[in-house]
Design a protein around this motif. Structure first.
Motif, PDB file in Angstrom:
ATOM      1  N   ALA A  67      44.540  75.864  10.788  1.00  0.00           N
ATOM      2  CA  ALA A  67      44.663  77.306  10.535  1.00  0.00           C
ATOM      3  C   ALA A  67      46.076  77.789  10.851  1.00  0.00           C
ATOM      4  O   ALA A  67      46.647  78.597  10.100  1.00  0.00           O
ATOM      5  CB  ALA A  67      43.636  78.082  11.348  1.00  0.00           C
ATOM      6  N   MET A  90      48.203  76.758   7.994  1.00  0.00           N
ATOM      7  CA  MET A  90      47.970  77.606   6.819  1.00  0.00           C
ATOM      8  C   MET A  90      48.654  78.956   6.978  1.00  0.00           C
ATOM      9  O   MET A  90      49.208  79.492   6.023  1.00  0.00           O
ATOM     10  CB  MET A  90      46.468  77.788   6.568  1.00  0.00           C
ATOM     11  CG  MET A  90      45.807  76.557   5.990  1.00  0.00           C
ATOM     12  SD  MET A  90      44.089  76.830   5.550  1.00  0.00           S
ATOM     13  CE  MET A  90      44.258  77.887   4.119  1.00  0.00           C
ATOM     14  N   ARG A  91      48.617  79.508   8.180  1.00  0.00           N
ATOM     15  CA  ARG A  91      49.277  80.800   8.408  1.00  0.00           C
ATOM     16  C   ARG A  91      50.799  80.654   8.317  1.00  0.00           C
ATOM     17  O   ARG A  91      51.476  81.535   7.800  1.00  0.00           O
ATOM     18  CB  ARG A  91      48.851  81.386   9.761  1.00  0.00           C
ATOM     19  CG  ARG A  91      47.373  81.745   9.825  1.00  0.00           C
ATOM     20  CD  ARG A  91      46.965  82.764   8.790  1.00  0.00           C
ATOM     21  NE  ARG A  91      47.671  84.007   9.072  1.00  0.00           N
ATOM     22  CZ  ARG A  91      47.924  84.961   8.181  1.00  0.00           C
ATOM     23  NH1 ARG A  91      47.517  84.833   6.942  1.00  0.00           N
ATOM     24  NH2 ARG A  91      48.581  86.036   8.525  1.00  0.00           N
ATOM     25  N   THR A 130      42.282  81.210   4.980  1.00  0.00           N
ATOM     26  CA  THR A 130      42.280  80.426   6.212  1.00  0.00           C
ATOM     27  C   THR A 130      40.864  80.349   6.779  1.00  0.00           C
ATOM     28  O   THR A 130      40.424  79.281   7.230  1.00  0.00           O
ATOM     29  CB  THR A 130      43.253  81.041   7.235  1.00  0.00           C
ATOM     30  OG1 THR A 130      44.564  81.106   6.647  1.00  0.00           O
ATOM     31  CG2 THR A 130      43.319  80.213   8.508  1.00  0.00           C
TER      32      THR A 130
END
Length: 131
Positions: free
Chosen positions: A65, A68-69, A78
């Motif tokens: 995550a 992804m951010r 996400t």
């Protein structure tokens, strides 16, 4: 072959390479998460297959995550990807608690299911992962 067709083919190839690279980046992030965050959990949790499975899912999800951010994916994308990582563990823990499958089966099957499930999410939302 026209120049437009050649350009389009190259563009699609680049998109596919980016798509595959992003998938592999997420897998690497998950591995980094397991290695980096795993030692933070109490040692006695590792002996319980259900707690071990969930802590591993948490470790992988946090790192993935975060990646992804960093790559500027939205919170909803996400969250979807995070859910695809937890779902196999959650579903398989029920038969484990009922004594129908072993802890080893939970771990192996959850990982085997997780990777194609992540790919399915990426294909479903491919416009978000082509870039």
């Amino acid at each position: 072959m026209t120049t437009t067709h050649t350009h389009s083919t190259r563009s699609n190839t680049r998109k596919l390479v980016r798509f595959v690279a992003h998938y592999l980046e997420m897998v690497v992030a998950m591995i980094v998460g397991m290695v980096a965050l795993g030692p933070l959990w109490p040692a006695d949790w590792v002996v319980r297959p259900d707690l071990n499975a969930m802590t591993m899912a948490v470790d992988m999800t946090i790192a993935m995550a975060l990646w992804m951010r960093i790559r500027r994916h939205s919170w909803p994308r996400t969250a979807e990807m995070s859910a695809s990582m937890f779902l196999p563990f959650v579903v398989l823990l029920v038969p484990y608690w009922l004594g129908a499958i072993s802890g080893t089966t939970v771990m192996v099957a959850a990982h085997v299911i997780m990777f194609p499930l992540m790919l399915a999410v990426m294909l479903w939302r491919r416009a978000d992962y082509w870039h």
